[in-house]
Motif scaffolding. Structure first.
Motif, short mmCIF file in Angstrom:
data_model
loop_
_atom_site.label_atom_id
_atom_site.label_comp_id
_atom_site.label_asym_id
_atom_site.label_seq_id
_atom_site.Cartn_x
_atom_site.Cartn_y
_atom_site.Cartn_z
N HIS A 16 3.22 3.19 4.48
CA HIS A 16 4.06 3.03 5.68
C HIS A 16 4.10 1.59 6.18
N ALA A 17 2.97 0.92 6.20
CA ALA A 17 2.90 -0.44 6.76
C ALA A 17 3.29 -1.52 5.75
N LEU A 18 3.50 -1.14 4.50
CA LEU A 18 3.83 -2.13 3.47
C LEU A 18 5.26 -2.63 3.59
N LYS A 19 5.47 -3.85 3.16
CA LYS A 19 6.81 -4.42 3.04
C LYS A 19 7.20 -4.38 1.57
N PRO A 20 8.49 -4.29 1.27
CA PRO A 20 8.90 -4.30 -0.14
C PRO A 20 8.46 -5.60 -0.83
N VAL A 21 7.82 -5.46 -2.00
CA VAL A 21 7.37 -6.64 -2.73
C VAL A 21 8.41 -7.09 -3.76
N VAL A 22 9.28 -6.19 -4.17
CA VAL A 22 10.35 -6.52 -5.11
C VAL A 22 11.65 -6.00 -4.54
#
Length: 99
Positions: A16-22
């Protein structure tokens, strides 16, 4: 590797807290993008990928190709955001035991 519903819910909470890395752009799914996703999965285990495509069928085909080529598990897809998980040798993310 198959995950139970409880295990998937745990991973969704972590993602949930992650941002898109790709982020896939107008060039679509290239070898370079696949290599980047593969590297991110190896390093992080749990990642988000943003698939920008207006056509739903094209987007689903891209998602299926990513899952197939990276041998990752699709945890969740909401709109343009795809959450992928692939456990590495070091097992950085602890998954609850299946009951």
């Amino acid at each position: 590797m198959n995950l139970t519903t409880k295990q998937k819910q745990h991973l969704k909470g972590l993602a949930h807290a992650l941002k898109p890395v790709v982020m896939l752009g107008s060039n679509g799914l290239t070898e370079g993008v696949l290599a980047e996703i593969d590297g991110a999965l190896t390093h992080h285990e749990l990642i988000k990928v943003k698939v920008a495509s207006a056509d739903r069928e094209v987007k689903n085909a891209i998602v299926d190709a990513i899952v197939r080529e990276t041998k990752a598990l699709k945890i969740q897809q909401i709109g343009h955001i795809l959450v992928l998980f692939r456990q590495s040798e070091e097992m950085k993310i602890a998954i609850p035991k299946a009951k």
